[in-house]
Design an enzyme around this catalytic site. Structure first.
Site, PDB file in Angstrom:
ATOM      1  N   GLU A  53     206.545   8.915  10.937  1.00 50.97           N
ATOM      2  CA  GLU A  53     206.603  10.275  11.494  1.00 50.97           C
ATOM      3  C   GLU A  53     205.349  10.630  12.287  1.00 50.97           C
ATOM      4  O   GLU A  53     205.387  11.540  13.110  1.00 50.97           O
ATOM      5  CB  GLU A  53     206.829  11.298  10.375  1.00 50.97           C
TER       6      GLU A  53
ATOM      7  N   GLU B 211     207.480   6.867   0.934  1.00 49.34           N
ATOM      8  CA  GLU B 211     207.232   7.306   2.319  1.00 49.34           C
ATOM      9  C   GLU B 211     205.754   7.532   2.596  1.00 49.34           C
ATOM     10  O   GLU B 211     205.065   8.165   1.802  1.00 49.34           O
ATOM     11  CB  GLU B 211     208.019   8.604   2.538  1.00 49.34           C
TER      12      GLU B 211
ATOM     13  N   HIS C  80     212.910  11.549  10.814  1.00 45.70           N
ATOM     14  CA  HIS C  80     212.077  12.598  10.225  1.00 45.70           C
ATOM     15  C   HIS C  80     212.502  13.926  10.847  1.00 45.70           C
ATOM     16  O   HIS C  80     212.624  14.026  12.067  1.00 45.70           O
ATOM     17  CB  HIS C  80     210.604  12.321  10.545  1.00 45.70           C
TER      18      HIS C  80
ATOM     19  N   ASP D 215     207.274  11.026  -1.182  1.00 47.51           N
ATOM     20  CA  ASP D 215     206.531  11.178   0.076  1.00 47.51           C
ATOM     21  C   ASP D 215     205.056  11.435  -0.228  1.00 47.51           C
ATOM     22  O   ASP D 215     204.704  12.480  -0.781  1.00 47.51           O
ATOM     23  CB  ASP D 215     207.124  12.354   0.871  1.00 47.51           C
TER      24      ASP D 215
HETATM   25 CA    CA Z   1     207.094  12.879   5.297  1.00 41.14          CA
END
Ligand code: CA
Length: 389
Positions: A252, A226, A302, A200
Protein backbone atom coordinates in the site's frame (compact mmCIF):
# COMPACT_ATOMS: atom_id res chain seq x y z
CA UNK A 1 -14.20 18.76 -25.24
CA UNK A 2 -11.75 20.50 -22.93
CA UNK A 3 -10.83 20.39 -19.24
CA UNK A 4 -11.66 23.79 -17.69
CA UNK A 5 -10.80 23.33 -13.99
CA UNK A 6 -9.23 20.88 -11.51
CA UNK A 7 -10.35 21.43 -7.92
CA UNK A 8 -9.43 19.83 -4.62
CA UNK A 9 -12.02 19.41 -1.87
CA UNK A 10 -10.21 18.67 1.40
CA UNK A 11 -12.72 17.55 4.03
CA UNK A 12 -12.34 16.94 7.76
CA UNK A 13 -14.36 16.21 10.90
CA UNK A 14 -13.57 15.19 14.46
CA UNK A 15 -14.07 11.49 15.17
CA UNK A 16 -16.34 10.54 18.09
CA UNK A 17 -13.49 8.36 19.39
CA UNK A 18 -9.76 8.61 18.81
CA UNK A 19 -8.37 5.77 16.66
CA UNK A 20 -4.88 4.41 16.33
CA UNK A 21 -2.59 2.08 14.44
CA UNK A 22 1.04 1.18 15.00
CA UNK A 23 2.36 4.58 13.84
CA UNK A 24 0.00 7.15 15.45
CA UNK A 25 -3.29 7.99 17.15
CA UNK A 26 -5.65 10.30 15.25
CA UNK A 27 -8.72 12.33 16.20
CA UNK A 28 -9.85 13.57 12.78
CA UNK A 29 -11.10 11.86 9.66
CA UNK A 30 -10.17 13.61 6.43
CA UNK A 31 -10.65 13.08 2.71
CA UNK A 32 -9.23 14.67 -0.44
CA UNK A 33 -11.76 14.62 -3.28
CA UNK A 34 -10.87 15.79 -6.82
CA UNK A 35 -13.34 17.47 -9.14
CA UNK A 36 -12.51 17.98 -12.83
CA UNK A 37 -14.83 20.28 -14.80
CA UNK A 38 -15.17 20.44 -18.59
CA UNK A 39 -16.66 22.84 -21.12
CA UNK A 40 -19.32 20.18 -21.85
CA UNK A 41 -20.77 20.54 -18.35
CA UNK A 42 -19.72 16.99 -17.39
CA UNK A 43 -17.76 16.59 -14.13
CA UNK A 44 -15.37 13.82 -13.07
CA UNK A 45 -14.66 12.81 -9.47
CA UNK A 46 -11.57 11.20 -7.98
CA UNK A 47 -9.79 10.82 -4.65
CA UNK A 48 -6.21 11.17 -3.46
CA UNK A 49 -4.81 9.01 -0.65
CA UNK A 50 -3.10 11.06 2.06
CA UNK A 51 -4.80 12.16 5.31
CA UNK A 52 -4.68 15.35 7.35
CA UNK A 53 -1.98 17.88 6.55
CA UNK A 54 -0.75 15.65 3.72
CA UNK A 55 -4.08 16.29 1.96
CA UNK A 56 -3.65 20.04 2.43
CA UNK A 57 -0.19 19.90 0.86
CA UNK A 58 -1.45 17.64 -1.94
CA UNK A 59 -4.17 20.18 -2.71
CA UNK A 60 -1.42 22.63 -3.66
CA UNK A 61 0.20 20.03 -5.94
CA UNK A 62 -3.16 19.30 -7.60
CA UNK A 63 -4.27 22.90 -8.09
CA UNK A 64 -0.95 24.70 -8.56
CA UNK A 65 1.19 22.08 -10.31
CA UNK A 66 -1.03 19.56 -12.13
CA UNK A 67 -3.99 21.79 -13.03
CA UNK A 68 -1.99 24.15 -15.29
CA UNK A 69 -0.58 21.12 -17.16
CA UNK A 70 -3.99 19.72 -18.11
CA UNK A 71 -6.45 22.63 -18.39
CA UNK A 72 -7.48 23.07 -22.03
CA UNK A 73 -6.72 19.43 -22.84
CA UNK A 74 -9.06 16.64 -23.97
CA UNK A 75 -10.14 14.65 -20.84
CA UNK A 76 -10.24 11.42 -22.90
CA UNK A 77 -6.46 11.64 -23.38
CA UNK A 78 -5.87 10.21 -19.90
CA UNK A 79 -2.90 7.99 -20.82
CA UNK A 80 -1.21 10.90 -22.63
CA UNK A 81 -1.92 13.28 -19.75
CA UNK A 82 -0.65 10.74 -17.18
CA UNK A 83 2.68 10.41 -18.96
CA UNK A 84 3.08 14.14 -19.52
CA UNK A 85 2.38 14.95 -15.87
CA UNK A 86 4.52 12.10 -14.54
CA UNK A 87 7.39 13.07 -16.82
CA UNK A 88 7.44 16.61 -15.42
CA UNK A 89 6.94 15.49 -11.79
CA UNK A 90 9.54 12.73 -11.98
CA UNK A 91 12.45 15.06 -11.18
CA UNK A 92 10.60 16.18 -8.04
CA UNK A 93 9.22 12.93 -6.65
CA UNK A 94 8.72 9.49 -8.19
CA UNK A 95 6.83 8.32 -5.09
CA UNK A 96 4.71 9.84 -2.35
CA UNK A 97 2.75 13.05 -2.50
CA UNK A 98 3.16 14.05 -6.19
CA UNK A 99 1.97 10.58 -7.21
CA UNK A 100 -0.91 10.60 -4.68
CA UNK A 101 -1.97 13.91 -6.25
CA UNK A 102 -1.73 12.55 -9.79
CA UNK A 103 -3.76 9.49 -8.68
CA UNK A 104 -6.88 11.46 -7.76
CA UNK A 105 -6.70 13.47 -10.98
CA UNK A 106 -6.36 10.28 -13.04
CA UNK A 107 -9.33 8.63 -11.30
CA UNK A 108 -11.45 11.73 -12.03
CA UNK A 109 -10.44 11.47 -15.71
CA UNK A 110 -11.66 7.84 -15.77
CA UNK A 111 -14.95 8.90 -14.17
CA UNK A 112 -15.25 11.60 -16.83
CA UNK A 113 -14.43 9.16 -19.63
CA UNK A 114 -17.22 6.89 -18.43
CA UNK A 115 -19.66 9.78 -18.35
CA UNK A 116 -18.62 11.02 -21.81
CA UNK A 117 -19.06 7.52 -23.29
CA UNK A 118 -22.06 6.72 -21.04
CA UNK A 119 -20.42 3.52 -19.75
CA UNK A 120 -19.30 2.32 -16.31
CA UNK A 121 -15.54 2.33 -15.76
CA UNK A 122 -15.51 -1.49 -15.58
CA UNK A 123 -16.82 -1.49 -19.18
CA UNK A 124 -13.96 0.77 -20.29
CA UNK A 125 -11.60 -1.71 -18.59
CA UNK A 126 -12.94 -4.58 -20.70
CA UNK A 127 -16.04 -5.70 -18.81
CA UNK A 128 -16.95 -7.18 -15.47
CA UNK A 129 -16.17 -10.70 -14.30
CA UNK A 130 -18.70 -10.45 -11.44
CA UNK A 131 -21.75 -8.41 -10.40
CA UNK A 132 -20.79 -8.30 -6.73
CA UNK A 133 -17.71 -8.84 -4.56
CA UNK A 134 -17.19 -10.31 -1.07
CA UNK A 135 -16.23 -7.80 1.61
CA UNK A 136 -13.88 -8.11 4.57
CA UNK A 137 -14.30 -5.77 7.51
CA UNK A 138 -11.39 -4.29 9.34
CA UNK A 139 -11.52 -2.73 12.77
CA UNK A 140 -9.75 -3.49 16.04
CA UNK A 141 -7.78 -0.26 16.06
CA UNK A 142 -5.31 0.64 18.81
CA UNK A 143 -6.42 2.99 21.61
CA UNK A 144 -4.79 4.67 24.61
CA UNK A 145 -5.76 1.81 26.94
CA UNK A 146 -3.95 -1.05 28.67
CA UNK A 147 -3.37 -4.55 27.33
CA UNK A 148 -6.28 -6.27 29.16
CA UNK A 149 -8.70 -3.64 27.78
CA UNK A 150 -7.28 -4.11 24.26
CA UNK A 151 -7.64 -7.89 24.55
CA UNK A 152 -11.26 -7.73 25.73
CA UNK A 153 -12.22 -5.15 23.09
CA UNK A 154 -10.49 -6.96 20.19
CA UNK A 155 -12.23 -10.21 21.08
CA UNK A 156 -15.65 -8.54 21.11
CA UNK A 157 -15.06 -6.41 18.01
CA UNK A 158 -13.85 -9.39 15.96
CA UNK A 159 -16.98 -11.35 16.86
CA UNK A 160 -19.18 -8.33 16.05
CA UNK A 161 -17.60 -7.94 12.59
CA UNK A 162 -18.16 -11.66 11.90
CA UNK A 163 -21.78 -11.37 13.10
CA UNK A 164 -22.35 -8.30 10.89
CA UNK A 165 -21.93 -10.62 7.89
CA UNK A 166 -18.42 -9.79 6.65
CA UNK A 167 -16.49 -12.62 4.95
CA UNK A 168 -13.32 -12.07 7.00
CA UNK A 169 -11.85 -9.55 9.41
CA UNK A 170 -8.59 -7.68 9.93
CA UNK A 171 -6.98 -6.40 13.12
CA UNK A 172 -4.25 -3.89 13.89
CA UNK A 173 -1.18 -4.74 15.96
CA UNK A 174 1.59 -2.50 17.25
CA UNK A 175 1.75 -2.71 21.05
CA UNK A 176 5.00 -4.70 20.82
CA UNK A 177 5.63 -8.23 19.55
CA UNK A 178 4.74 -10.13 22.76
CA UNK A 179 1.52 -8.21 23.44
CA UNK A 180 0.57 -8.36 19.76
CA UNK A 181 0.62 -12.17 19.88
CA UNK A 182 -1.85 -11.99 22.78
CA UNK A 183 -4.09 -9.66 20.75
CA UNK A 184 -4.07 -12.03 17.78
CA UNK A 185 -4.94 -14.98 20.06
CA UNK A 186 -7.85 -12.95 21.48
CA UNK A 187 -9.18 -12.27 17.98
CA UNK A 188 -8.97 -15.97 17.07
CA UNK A 189 -10.83 -16.79 20.29
CA UNK A 190 -13.48 -14.17 19.49
CA UNK A 191 -14.25 -15.45 15.97
CA UNK A 192 -13.76 -19.21 16.48
CA UNK A 193 -11.51 -21.60 14.55
CA UNK A 194 -12.89 -21.30 11.02
CA UNK A 195 -13.44 -17.60 10.35
CA UNK A 196 -10.56 -15.94 8.41
CA UNK A 197 -8.66 -13.08 10.06
CA UNK A 198 -5.76 -10.95 8.91
CA UNK A 199 -3.16 -8.99 10.87
CA UNK A 200 -1.95 -5.52 9.85
CA UNK A 201 1.30 -4.28 11.41
CA UNK A 202 1.63 -1.04 9.39
CA UNK A 203 5.38 -1.79 9.19
CA UNK A 204 6.14 -1.50 12.93
CA UNK A 205 8.48 -4.52 13.29
CA UNK A 206 12.08 -5.41 12.72
CA UNK A 207 12.24 -8.60 10.68
CA UNK A 208 13.20 -10.43 13.89
CA UNK A 209 10.09 -9.28 15.78
CA UNK A 210 7.98 -9.90 12.69
CA UNK A 211 9.25 -13.49 12.62
CA UNK A 212 8.31 -13.93 16.31
CA UNK A 213 4.76 -12.64 15.66
CA UNK A 214 4.54 -14.51 12.36
CA UNK A 215 5.27 -17.87 14.00
CA UNK A 216 2.32 -17.28 16.35
CA UNK A 217 0.17 -16.31 13.35
CA UNK A 218 1.15 -19.60 11.68
CA UNK A 219 -0.22 -21.42 14.75
CA UNK A 220 -3.38 -19.28 14.79
CA UNK A 221 -3.93 -19.91 11.06
CA UNK A 222 -4.06 -16.21 10.10
CA UNK A 223 -5.11 -15.53 6.50
CA UNK A 224 -2.30 -13.01 5.91
CA UNK A 225 0.31 -10.88 7.70
CA UNK A 226 0.20 -7.33 6.30
CA UNK A 227 3.08 -4.83 6.12
CA UNK A 228 5.16 -6.67 8.76
CA UNK A 229 8.30 -4.61 8.06
CA UNK A 230 9.20 -1.25 6.48
CA UNK A 231 8.20 -0.96 2.81
CA UNK A 232 11.84 -0.32 1.88
CA UNK A 233 12.96 -3.55 3.60
CA UNK A 234 12.66 -5.88 0.62
CA UNK A 235 15.11 -8.39 2.16
CA UNK A 236 12.99 -8.48 5.34
CA UNK A 237 9.92 -9.26 3.23
CA UNK A 238 11.73 -12.02 1.35
CA UNK A 239 13.07 -13.64 4.54
CA UNK A 240 9.64 -13.65 6.19
CA UNK A 241 8.05 -15.12 3.09
CA UNK A 242 10.55 -17.94 3.07
CA UNK A 243 10.36 -18.71 6.80
CA UNK A 244 6.63 -18.36 7.59
CA UNK A 245 3.66 -20.28 6.25
CA UNK A 246 1.23 -17.35 6.79
CA UNK A 247 0.98 -15.44 3.47
CA UNK A 248 2.79 -12.08 3.49
CA UNK A 249 0.82 -9.09 2.15
CA UNK A 250 1.95 -5.55 1.40
CA UNK A 251 2.39 -2.76 -1.10
CA UNK A 252 0.00 0.00 0.00
CA UNK A 253 3.00 2.31 0.44
CA UNK A 254 4.44 1.53 -3.01
CA UNK A 255 4.04 3.71 -6.08
CA UNK A 256 3.93 3.26 -9.87
CA UNK A 257 4.97 0.29 -11.96
CA UNK A 258 8.62 1.13 -11.29
CA UNK A 259 8.23 0.88 -7.52
CA UNK A 260 6.03 -2.20 -7.73
CA UNK A 261 8.52 -3.90 -10.04
CA UNK A 262 10.91 -4.54 -7.14
CA UNK A 263 8.25 -5.91 -4.75
CA UNK A 264 6.87 -8.28 -7.38
CA UNK A 265 10.00 -9.38 -9.22
CA UNK A 266 11.91 -10.04 -5.99
CA UNK A 267 9.05 -12.24 -4.70
CA UNK A 268 8.47 -10.08 -1.60
CA UNK A 269 4.72 -10.64 -1.20
CA UNK A 270 2.24 -13.52 -1.50
CA UNK A 271 -0.57 -10.97 -1.83
CA UNK A 272 -0.17 -7.56 -3.50
CA UNK A 273 -2.16 -4.64 -2.07
CA UNK A 274 -2.02 -1.75 -4.56
CA UNK A 275 -3.68 1.51 -3.45
CA UNK A 276 -5.21 3.06 -6.56
CA UNK A 277 -5.62 6.49 -4.90
CA UNK A 278 -1.87 6.61 -4.19
CA UNK A 279 0.11 4.55 -6.71
CA UNK A 280 -0.80 6.64 -9.77
CA UNK A 281 -4.54 6.19 -10.34
CA UNK A 282 -6.41 3.68 -12.51
CA UNK A 283 -4.10 4.22 -15.51
CA UNK A 284 -1.08 3.12 -13.45
CA UNK A 285 -2.99 0.48 -11.45
CA UNK A 286 -3.54 -1.40 -14.74
CA UNK A 287 0.22 -1.62 -15.26
CA UNK A 288 0.71 -2.94 -11.71
CA UNK A 289 -2.11 -5.44 -12.25
CA UNK A 290 -0.36 -6.72 -15.40
CA UNK A 291 2.95 -6.94 -13.54
CA UNK A 292 1.34 -8.94 -10.70
CA UNK A 293 -0.30 -11.29 -13.21
CA UNK A 294 2.98 -11.87 -15.04
CA UNK A 295 4.37 -13.20 -11.75
CA UNK A 296 1.13 -14.91 -10.61
CA UNK A 297 0.78 -12.76 -7.51
CA UNK A 298 -2.87 -12.38 -6.44
CA UNK A 299 -4.14 -8.88 -5.71
CA UNK A 300 -6.34 -7.69 -2.86
CA UNK A 301 -6.66 -3.92 -3.34
CA UNK A 302 -5.84 -1.65 -0.43
CA UNK A 303 -8.94 0.50 0.14
CA UNK A 304 -9.07 3.55 2.39
CA UNK A 305 -10.97 6.81 2.32
CA UNK A 306 -14.34 8.06 1.19
CA UNK A 307 -17.13 6.53 -0.87
CA UNK A 308 -15.35 7.81 -4.01
CA UNK A 309 -12.30 5.63 -3.28
CA UNK A 310 -14.56 2.67 -2.49
CA UNK A 311 -16.46 3.18 -5.76
CA UNK A 312 -13.25 3.33 -7.80
CA UNK A 313 -12.17 0.06 -6.17
CA UNK A 314 -15.53 -1.60 -6.86
CA UNK A 315 -15.01 -0.85 -10.57
CA UNK A 316 -11.50 -2.34 -10.48
CA UNK A 317 -12.59 -5.43 -8.53
CA UNK A 318 -15.43 -6.03 -11.02
CA UNK A 319 -12.95 -6.00 -13.91
CA UNK A 320 -10.15 -7.99 -12.22
CA UNK A 321 -9.49 -11.30 -14.00
CA UNK A 322 -9.47 -14.34 -11.68
CA UNK A 323 -5.92 -15.46 -10.91
CA UNK A 324 -5.59 -18.32 -11.65
CA UNK A 325 -8.83 -19.13 -13.49
CA UNK A 326 -11.01 -22.16 -12.80
CA UNK A 327 -14.52 -23.30 -12.08
CA UNK A 328 -14.28 -21.97 -8.53
CA UNK A 329 -11.55 -19.30 -8.60
CA UNK A 330 -10.64 -17.34 -5.51
CA UNK A 331 -12.33 -13.96 -5.78
CA UNK A 332 -10.96 -10.51 -5.09
CA UNK A 333 -12.32 -9.07 -1.82
CA UNK A 334 -13.21 -5.46 -1.04
CA UNK A 335 -11.37 -4.05 1.97
CA UNK A 336 -13.80 -2.16 4.19
CA UNK A 337 -13.05 0.01 7.21
CA UNK A 338 -15.78 -0.59 9.81
CA UNK A 339 -14.81 2.41 11.97
CA UNK A 340 -16.65 5.76 12.03
CA UNK A 341 -16.51 7.40 8.57
CA UNK A 342 -19.00 10.10 7.56
CA UNK A 343 -17.31 10.44 4.15
CA UNK A 344 -18.07 6.82 3.40
CA UNK A 345 -21.65 6.87 4.71
CA UNK A 346 -22.92 10.36 3.82
CA UNK A 347 -20.85 11.77 0.94
CA UNK A 348 -22.87 10.31 -1.93
CA UNK A 349 -26.27 11.52 -3.05
CA UNK A 350 -27.18 7.80 -3.22
CA UNK A 351 -25.12 6.03 -0.51
CA UNK A 352 -23.55 2.61 -1.17
CA UNK A 353 -24.96 1.30 2.16
CA UNK A 354 -22.24 -1.31 2.40
CA UNK A 355 -23.07 -2.36 5.98
CA UNK A 356 -26.66 -3.08 4.94
CA UNK A 357 -25.63 -4.84 1.73
CA UNK A 358 -23.15 -7.06 3.59
CA UNK A 359 -25.78 -8.05 6.16
CA UNK A 360 -28.45 -8.71 3.52
CA UNK A 361 -26.38 -10.28 0.70
CA UNK A 362 -24.18 -12.88 2.41
CA UNK A 363 -21.17 -10.60 2.86
CA UNK A 364 -21.24 -9.20 -0.68
CA UNK A 365 -21.65 -5.73 -2.21
CA UNK A 366 -23.03 -4.97 -5.69
CA UNK A 367 -20.97 -3.15 -8.34
CA UNK A 368 -22.55 0.20 -9.30
CA UNK A 369 -23.75 0.18 -12.95
CA UNK A 370 -24.00 3.92 -13.70
CA UNK A 371 -21.63 5.77 -16.05
CA UNK A 372 -18.08 6.37 -14.80
CA UNK A 373 -17.61 5.39 -11.15
CA UNK A 374 -21.40 5.13 -10.96
CA UNK A 375 -21.75 7.51 -8.01
CA UNK A 376 -22.15 11.26 -7.40
CA UNK A 377 -21.08 13.21 -4.31
CA UNK A 378 -23.58 15.47 -2.57
CA UNK A 379 -22.22 19.02 -2.91
CA UNK A 380 -23.75 20.11 0.37
CA UNK A 381 -21.61 17.47 2.17
CA UNK A 382 -18.50 18.70 0.33
CA UNK A 383 -19.26 22.25 1.50
CA UNK A 384 -20.20 21.30 5.06
CA UNK A 385 -16.91 19.51 5.80
CA UNK A 386 -14.52 21.60 3.64
CA UNK A 387 -11.33 22.92 5.23
CA UNK A 388 -11.06 26.54 4.14
CA UNK A 389 -7.93 27.61 2.22
CA1 CA B 1 -2.78 -1.77 5.88
Amino acid sequence: MKITQVRSHVLRYELPRELGYSQQYYKHRSAHIIEISTDSGLTGWGECFGPGNVAIANRTIVEQVIQPMIVGRNPLDREVLWHEVYNLLRDHGQKGMPIQSLSGVDIALWDLAGKILNQPVYQLLGGKFRDSVPVYGYGMMLCREDLPSHIARFKDEAAAIRDAGFMATKMKVGLGAKDDVKLAAAVREGIGDDFPFMVDANHCYTSNDAYYVGRALDELNAAWFEEPVAPEDLNGYKELRQRLTTPIAGGEAEFTRWGWRHLIEQHCVDIAQPEVCALGGITEYLKVLALAHIHFVPIVNHVWGSAIAISANLQLLAAMPPLPGGLFPSEPMLEFDTTHNTFRDELLSKPLNIHKQVAANGGRVTIPDGPGLGVEPDRSVLERFAISK
